[in-house]
Design a protein around this motif. Structure first.
Motif, PDB file in Angstrom:
ATOM      1  N   ALA A   3      46.856  22.383  84.179  1.00 31.85           N
ATOM      2  CA  ALA A   3      45.667  22.364  83.579  1.00 31.85           C
ATOM      3  C   ALA A   3      45.115  23.833  83.559  1.00 31.85           C
ATOM      4  O   ALA A   3      44.680  24.460  82.541  1.00 31.85           O
ATOM      5  CB  ALA A   3      44.410  21.590  83.968  1.00 31.85           C
ATOM      6  N   ARG A   4      45.550  24.497  84.718  1.00 31.95           N
ATOM      7  CA  ARG A   4      45.154  25.843  84.824  1.00 31.95           C
ATOM      8  C   ARG A   4      45.880  26.775  83.827  1.00 31.95           C
ATOM      9  O   ARG A   4      45.372  27.778  83.414  1.00 31.95           O
ATOM     10  CB  ARG A   4      45.308  26.476  86.372  1.00 31.95           C
ATOM     11  CG  ARG A   4      44.268  26.183  87.260  1.00 31.95           C
ATOM     12  CD  ARG A   4      44.295  26.731  88.492  1.00 31.95           C
ATOM     13  NE  ARG A   4      42.994  27.446  88.728  1.00 31.95           N
ATOM     14  CZ  ARG A   4      42.755  28.444  89.820  1.00 31.95           C
ATOM     15  NH1 ARG A   4      43.694  28.344  90.768  1.00 31.95           N
ATOM     16  NH2 ARG A   4      41.757  28.909  90.011  1.00 31.95           N
ATOM     17  N   LEU A   9      46.108  30.025  78.988  1.00 34.92           N
ATOM     18  CA  LEU A   9      46.720  30.133  77.553  1.00 34.92           C
ATOM     19  C   LEU A   9      45.707  30.268  76.789  1.00 34.92           C
ATOM     20  O   LEU A   9      45.608  31.102  75.696  1.00 34.92           O
ATOM     21  CB  LEU A   9      48.000  29.485  77.358  1.00 34.92           C
ATOM     22  CG  LEU A   9      49.139  29.415  78.101  1.00 34.92           C
ATOM     23  CD1 LEU A   9      50.195  28.683  77.868  1.00 34.92           C
ATOM     24  CD2 LEU A   9      49.703  30.897  77.960  1.00 34.92           C
ATOM     25  N   CYS A  10      44.909  29.309  76.727  1.00 35.33           N
ATOM     26  CA  CYS A  10      43.732  29.076  75.586  1.00 35.33           C
ATOM     27  C   CYS A  10      42.871  30.448  75.791  1.00 35.33           C
ATOM     28  O   CYS A  10      42.460  30.824  74.730  1.00 35.33           O
ATOM     29  CB  CYS A  10      42.934  28.019  75.861  1.00 35.33           C
ATOM     30  SG  CYS A  10      43.639  26.304  75.452  1.00 35.33           S
ATOM     31  N   LEU A  11      42.508  30.860  77.025  1.00 33.07           N
ATOM     32  CA  LEU A  11      41.608  32.045  77.110  1.00 33.07           C
ATOM     33  C   LEU A  11      42.298  33.188  76.625  1.00 33.07           C
ATOM     34  O   LEU A  11      41.881  34.256  76.015  1.00 33.07           O
ATOM     35  CB  LEU A  11      41.414  32.156  78.492  1.00 33.07           C
ATOM     36  CG  LEU A  11      40.344  31.104  79.034  1.00 33.07           C
ATOM     37  CD1 LEU A  11      39.999  31.289  80.633  1.00 33.07           C
ATOM     38  CD2 LEU A  11      38.780  31.220  78.323  1.00 33.07           C
ATOM     39  N   ALA A  12      43.620  33.179  76.532  1.00 35.13           N
ATOM     40  CA  ALA A  12      44.583  34.568  76.037  1.00 35.13           C
ATOM     41  C   ALA A  12      44.460  34.638  74.422  1.00 35.13           C
ATOM     42  O   ALA A  12      44.261  35.662  74.079  1.00 35.13           O
ATOM     43  CB  ALA A  12      45.863  34.498  76.797  1.00 35.13           C
ATOM     44  N   ALA A  13      44.543  33.398  74.153  1.00 34.53           N
ATOM     45  CA  ALA A  13      44.523  33.354  72.638  1.00 34.53           C
ATOM     46  C   ALA A  13      43.184  33.648  72.085  1.00 34.53           C
ATOM     47  O   ALA A  13      43.028  34.071  71.018  1.00 34.53           O
ATOM     48  CB  ALA A  13      44.858  31.936  72.363  1.00 34.53           C
ATOM     49  N   LEU A  14      41.959  33.059  72.817  1.00 33.46           N
ATOM     50  CA  LEU A  14      40.841  33.549  72.537  1.00 33.46           C
ATOM     51  C   LEU A  14      40.527  35.154  72.633  1.00 33.46           C
ATOM     52  O   LEU A  14      39.881  35.755  71.826  1.00 33.46           O
ATOM     53  CB  LEU A  14      39.543  32.838  73.367  1.00 33.46           C
ATOM     54  CG  LEU A  14      39.336  31.520  72.968  1.00 33.46           C
ATOM     55  CD1 LEU A  14      38.368  30.675  73.890  1.00 33.46           C
ATOM     56  CD2 LEU A  14      38.893  31.103  71.511  1.00 33.46           C
ATOM     57  N   TRP A  84      36.021  36.680  81.833  1.00 30.56           N
ATOM     58  CA  TRP A  84      35.840  35.646  82.749  1.00 30.56           C
ATOM     59  C   TRP A  84      36.734  35.642  84.089  1.00 30.56           C
ATOM     60  O   TRP A  84      37.885  35.915  83.912  1.00 30.56           O
ATOM     61  CB  TRP A  84      36.307  34.290  81.932  1.00 30.56           C
ATOM     62  CG  TRP A  84      35.282  34.222  80.684  1.00 30.56           C
ATOM     63  CD1 TRP A  84      34.049  34.633  80.663  1.00 30.56           C
ATOM     64  CD2 TRP A  84      35.533  33.073  79.899  1.00 30.56           C
ATOM     65  NE1 TRP A  84      33.745  34.372  79.379  1.00 30.56           N
ATOM     66  CE2 TRP A  84      34.462  33.184  79.086  1.00 30.56           C
ATOM     67  CE3 TRP A  84      36.565  32.150  79.589  1.00 30.56           C
ATOM     68  CZ2 TRP A  84      34.492  32.375  77.810  1.00 30.56           C
ATOM     69  CZ3 TRP A  84      36.355  31.201  78.638  1.00 30.56           C
ATOM     70  CH2 TRP A  84      35.379  31.423  77.692  1.00 30.56           C
ATOM     71  N   ASP A  85      36.242  35.405  85.041  1.00 36.15           N
ATOM     72  CA  ASP A  85      36.908  35.398  86.223  1.00 36.15           C
ATOM     73  C   ASP A  85      37.328  33.900  86.756  1.00 36.15           C
ATOM     74  O   ASP A  85      36.430  32.978  86.806  1.00 36.15           O
ATOM     75  CB  ASP A  85      36.055  36.032  87.527  1.00 36.15           C
ATOM     76  CG  ASP A  85      36.617  36.066  88.846  1.00 36.15           C
ATOM     77  OD1 ASP A  85      37.829  35.933  88.968  1.00 36.15           O
ATOM     78  OD2 ASP A  85      35.915  36.429  89.748  1.00 36.15           O
ATOM     79  N   LEU A  86      38.655  33.959  86.942  1.00 34.73           N
ATOM     80  CA  LEU A  86      39.046  32.469  87.003  1.00 34.73           C
ATOM     81  C   LEU A  86      39.432  32.016  88.609  1.00 34.73           C
ATOM     82  O   LEU A  86      39.998  31.228  88.654  1.00 34.73           O
ATOM     83  CB  LEU A  86      40.199  32.070  85.984  1.00 34.73           C
ATOM     84  CG  LEU A  86      39.885  32.312  84.460  1.00 34.73           C
ATOM     85  CD1 LEU A  86      41.065  32.214  83.804  1.00 34.73           C
ATOM     86  CD2 LEU A  86      38.889  31.112  84.093  1.00 34.73           C
ATOM     87  N   THR A  87      38.691  33.056  89.314  1.00 30.25           N
ATOM     88  CA  THR A  87      39.271  32.750  90.545  1.00 30.25           C
ATOM     89  C   THR A  87      38.741  31.838  91.360  1.00 30.25           C
ATOM     90  O   THR A  87      37.431  31.070  90.882  1.00 30.25           O
ATOM     91  CB  THR A  87      39.028  33.993  91.639  1.00 30.25           C
ATOM     92  OG1 THR A  87      37.661  34.590  91.521  1.00 30.25           O
ATOM     93  CG2 THR A  87      40.139  34.986  90.988  1.00 30.25           C
TER      94      THR A  87
END
Length: 87
Positions: A3-4, A9-14, A84-87
């Protein structure tokens, strides 16, 4: 974990779409309408370089000064870039 990876990958596409907004729907600026000075009216245009210009004339001035060929990707301001910080 999967899921991460999908989320990243979705955030990179955005992020990629925000950095290059509407590359294929560009509008040629009407630079022939402007002489040396640009009007001071704020009618923002979003350039194909992802930069918001105060008006069409300012985009034309940038093209003339830097010898580039930036077009208008859309009328109005470019989308804001979010980190966005995904930590």
């Amino acid at each position: 974990m999967l899921a991460r990876i999908v989320l990243v990958l979705c955030l990179a596409a955005l992020a990629r779409s925000a950095a290059f907004p509407f590359v294929f729907n560009n509008i040629n600026p009407q630079c022939f309408k402007y002489n040396v000075m640009c009007p001071r009216n704020y009618e923002p245009v979003c350039g194909t370089d992802g930069v918001t210009y105060g008006n069409e004339c300012m985009l034309c001035l940038k093209n003339k000064e830097d010898k580039t060929n930036i077009s208008i990707s859309k009328m109005g301001e470019c989308r804001a870039h979010f980190i966005w910080d995904l930590t």
